[in-house]
Design a protein around this motif. Structure first.
Motif, PDB file in Angstrom:
ATOM      1  N   THR A   1      30.640  50.817  44.392  1.00 17.36           N
ATOM      2  CA  THR A   1      31.240  50.902  45.732  1.00 17.36           C
ATOM      3  C   THR A   1      31.453  52.341  46.191  1.00 17.36           C
ATOM      4  O   THR A   1      31.769  52.573  47.354  1.00 17.36           O
ATOM      5  N   GLY A   2      31.358  53.289  45.259  1.00 20.55           N
ATOM      6  CA  GLY A   2      31.610  54.689  45.598  1.00 20.55           C
ATOM      7  C   GLY A   2      33.102  54.990  45.744  1.00 20.55           C
ATOM      8  O   GLY A   2      33.478  56.080  46.182  1.00 20.55           O
ATOM      9  N   ARG A   3      33.969  54.043  45.393  1.00 20.55           N
ATOM     10  CA  ARG A   3      35.408  54.268  45.519  1.00 20.55           C
ATOM     11  C   ARG A   3      35.956  54.885  44.233  1.00 20.55           C
ATOM     12  O   ARG A   3      35.640  54.413  43.140  1.00 20.55           O
ATOM     13  N   ASP A   4      36.769  55.933  44.397  1.00 18.18           N
ATOM     14  CA  ASP A   4      37.436  56.511  43.228  1.00 18.18           C
ATOM     15  C   ASP A   4      38.499  55.538  42.758  1.00 18.18           C
ATOM     16  O   ASP A   4      39.180  54.920  43.572  1.00 18.18           O
ATOM     17  N   MET A   5      38.658  55.427  41.441  1.00 19.33           N
ATOM     18  CA  MET A   5      39.667  54.493  40.938  1.00 19.33           C
ATOM     19  C   MET A   5      40.471  55.117  39.821  1.00 19.33           C
ATOM     20  O   MET A   5      39.937  55.840  38.982  1.00 19.33           O
TER      21      MET A   5
ATOM     22  N   GLU B   1      33.318  43.200  43.739  1.00 15.72           N
ATOM     23  CA  GLU B   1      32.634  44.209  44.553  1.00 15.72           C
ATOM     24  C   GLU B   1      32.943  44.000  46.039  1.00 15.72           C
ATOM     25  O   GLU B   1      33.302  44.940  46.754  1.00 15.72           O
ATOM     26  N   THR B   2      32.860  42.758  46.492  1.00 14.96           N
ATOM     27  CA  THR B   2      33.139  42.437  47.905  1.00 14.96           C
ATOM     28  C   THR B   2      34.566  42.837  48.255  1.00 14.96           C
ATOM     29  O   THR B   2      34.823  43.439  49.309  1.00 14.96           O
ATOM     30  N   ILE B   3      35.503  42.520  47.362  1.00 14.07           N
ATOM     31  CA  ILE B   3      36.913  42.789  47.676  1.00 14.07           C
ATOM     32  C   ILE B   3      37.205  44.288  47.661  1.00 14.07           C
ATOM     33  O   ILE B   3      37.857  44.809  48.576  1.00 14.07           O
ATOM     34  N   ILE B   4      36.687  44.990  46.663  1.00 17.97           N
ATOM     35  CA  ILE B   4      36.943  46.447  46.601  1.00 17.97           C
ATOM     36  C   ILE B   4      36.376  47.122  47.859  1.00 17.97           C
ATOM     37  O   ILE B   4      37.024  47.983  48.458  1.00 17.97           O
ATOM     38  N   LYS B   5      35.203  46.697  48.293  1.00 16.08           N
ATOM     39  CA  LYS B   5      34.603  47.296  49.500  1.00 16.08           C
ATOM     40  C   LYS B   5      35.453  47.036  50.740  1.00 16.08           C
ATOM     41  O   LYS B   5      35.419  47.795  51.698  1.00 16.08           O
TER      42      LYS B   5
ATOM     43  N   GLU C   1      52.760  42.079  40.320  1.00 19.13           N
ATOM     44  CA  GLU C   1      52.884  43.501  40.682  1.00 19.13           C
ATOM     45  C   GLU C   1      51.650  44.014  41.406  1.00 19.13           C
ATOM     46  O   GLU C   1      51.566  45.196  41.727  1.00 19.13           O
ATOM     47  N   SER C   2      50.669  43.136  41.640  1.00 23.54           N
ATOM     48  CA  SER C   2      49.382  43.580  42.193  1.00 23.54           C
ATOM     49  C   SER C   2      49.307  43.326  43.697  1.00 23.54           C
ATOM     50  O   SER C   2      49.953  42.418  44.217  1.00 23.54           O
ATOM     51  N   ASP C   3      48.464  44.126  44.374  1.00 24.53           N
ATOM     52  CA  ASP C   3      48.257  43.888  45.805  1.00 24.53           C
ATOM     53  C   ASP C   3      47.147  42.873  46.018  1.00 24.53           C
ATOM     54  O   ASP C   3      47.164  42.117  46.992  1.00 24.53           O
ATOM     55  N   ILE C   4      46.183  42.892  45.117  1.00 24.06           N
ATOM     56  CA  ILE C   4      45.062  41.947  45.250  1.00 24.06           C
ATOM     57  C   ILE C   4      44.511  41.644  43.854  1.00 24.06           C
ATOM     58  O   ILE C   4      44.518  42.508  42.985  1.00 24.06           O
ATOM     59  N   ILE C   5      44.057  40.410  43.698  1.00 27.43           N
ATOM     60  CA  ILE C   5      43.415  39.997  42.438  1.00 27.43           C
ATOM     61  C   ILE C   5      41.913  39.909  42.710  1.00 27.43           C
ATOM     62  O   ILE C   5      41.497  39.583  43.825  1.00 27.43           O
ATOM     63  N   VAL C   6      41.128  40.207  41.682  1.00 27.27           N
ATOM     64  CA  VAL C   6      39.671  40.034  41.809  1.00 27.27           C
ATOM     65  C   VAL C   6      39.154  39.293  40.582  1.00 27.27           C
ATOM     66  O   VAL C   6      39.817  39.268  39.541  1.00 27.27           O
ATOM     67  N   THR C   7      37.985  38.692  40.701  1.00 27.28           N
ATOM     68  CA  THR C   7      37.294  38.151  39.527  1.00 27.28           C
ATOM     69  C   THR C   7      35.960  38.899  39.440  1.00 27.28           C
ATOM     70  O   THR C   7      35.596  39.649  40.363  1.00 27.28           O
TER      71      THR C   7
END
Ligand code: 13P
Ligand code: SF4
Length: 339
Positions: free
Chosen positions: A187-191, A159-163, A148-154
């Motif tokens: 990252t300064g991104r609202d979540m 940090e690199t992916i969210i940016k 159900e996800s658009d992207i996976i991160v570890t």
């Protein structure tokens, strides 16, 4: 009345669905190590292990790593069998990435509080509430959630992916609210955060760690980003398991307070034998809270049995596998430069 002892091993009992008693004699000590090595050769298997595994498993593994490194190793191996010594979501990711290999996990109960607390259905509901948002999900989740996800991160590439995500799209981050908060600050991104956490990293006590720092003013506090914000705010360095290991090895300090699962100390001591490594304190001295109970379900005996009987095996339905594969592959593509 005559009494007879039934010798189960010799009795000609039907064994369908059962293991013969003889087969359950498990070698011990050096013989167990040798038996696992023999099975590895015989079955053309590779043993992959996470840094939180019991020391004997770390020592016998062909490759020891963090979630991202283990996923890459699983994808790239040409072994016929992957004996995955970690938790279920990690072994499942290995199967998603390399479906023609047999993936076995020593104990299927090796779960994860983050994975258990998040579902694909839950994410679908969040998407309905925030239809324009992108869903970034921590790899500590099951295949349905990944699908159900658009992207996976570890923890090492988050940090690199969210940016890299488009600035005009809101981000839903699941399931670890602590990692999500940390990333949002970085990252300064609202979540929009899923309300999940790691039971191990949440057990660290900010008050007691502050006391440890006062007692050891020459020590640096290092923490995994699954820890609570108060601990992360105090930390001199925050990173994935592999980043924590590299930091301790390379940094000039001689003393570190380590806020992550204590299994990592085994490899840390090898890499930095002359440095002083102090486990961070948890809120309650009466528990083994800095040990991941799930990771420690795997033992050398269970590793031997799973390789011998090729069970328990990770099986995943193809349609689900393909859906879960997409966001993992995107992650791997976006984090090619990260070791
Ligand atoms: P890493 O990817 O940093 O090894 O983290 C995995 C994990 O489960 C930490 O609790
Ligand atoms: Fe899951 Fe926490 Fe254990 Fe890692 S340490 S596997 S996040 S429960």
């Amino acid at each position: 009345m005559s009494t007879e002892t039934l010798d189960i091993a010799k009795a000609n009992l039907p064994v369908r669905g059962f293991l013969k008693v003889d087969d359950l004699l498990i070698p011990q000590g050096e013989e167990l190590v040798q038996a696992i090595l023999d099975l590895k050769k015989e079955k053309n298997a590779v043993i992959l292990a996470h840094y939180y595994q019991p020391p004997a498993i770390q020592d016998i593994a062909d490759f020891l790593g963090d979630s991202l490194q283990l996923a890459r190793q699983a994808r790239d191996t040409d072994a016929d069998m992957i004996a995955f010594c970690g938790v279920h979501f990690m072994a499942e990711a290995a199967k998603i990435l390399n479906p023609t290999k047999k993936v076995v996990l020593p104990d299927t109960q090796a779960g994860c509080s983050l994975a258990d607390g998040c579902s694909g259905e839950g994410l679908r509901k969040m998407r309905e509430q925030h239809p324009d948002a992108l869903i970034a999900t921590y790899i500590n989740c099951n295949a349905e959630t990944k699908a159900e996800s658009d992207i996976i991160v570890t923890s090492s590439n988050a940090e690199t992916i969210i940016k890299s995500l488009p600035a005009d799209r809101p981000i839903i981050f699941a399931p670890d609210k602590n990692l999500g908060r940390f990333l949002s600050k970085k990252t300064g991104r609202d979540m929009i955060l899923w309300d999940g956490s790691c039971i191990v990293h949440e057990a660290f006590s900010m008050e007691r760690i502050a006391q440890q720092l006062a007692e050891h003013p020459d020590a640096k506090l290092i923490a995994h980003p699954e820890s609570e914000s108060a601990v992360l705010d105090l930390a001199h360095f925050v990173g994935s398991t592999s980043a924590l290991l590299n930091f301790v090895e390379k940094d000039d300090s001689q003393k570190f307070i380590i806020a992550t699962e204590e299994g990592i100390l085994h490899e840390m001591k090898k890499r930095a034998p002359h440095k002083e490594l102090i486990p961070a304190l948890v809120f309650d001295d009466t528990c083994n809270c800095s040990e991941c109970f799930y990771m420690k379900r795997n033992t050398m005996e269970k590793l031997y049995l799973c390789m011998k009987y090729e069970l328990p095996e990770i099986i995943i339905e193809e349609e689900l596998r393909l859906k879960a594969l997409k966001p993992i592959e995107e992650m791997l593509e976006l984090s090619k430069t990260i070791k």
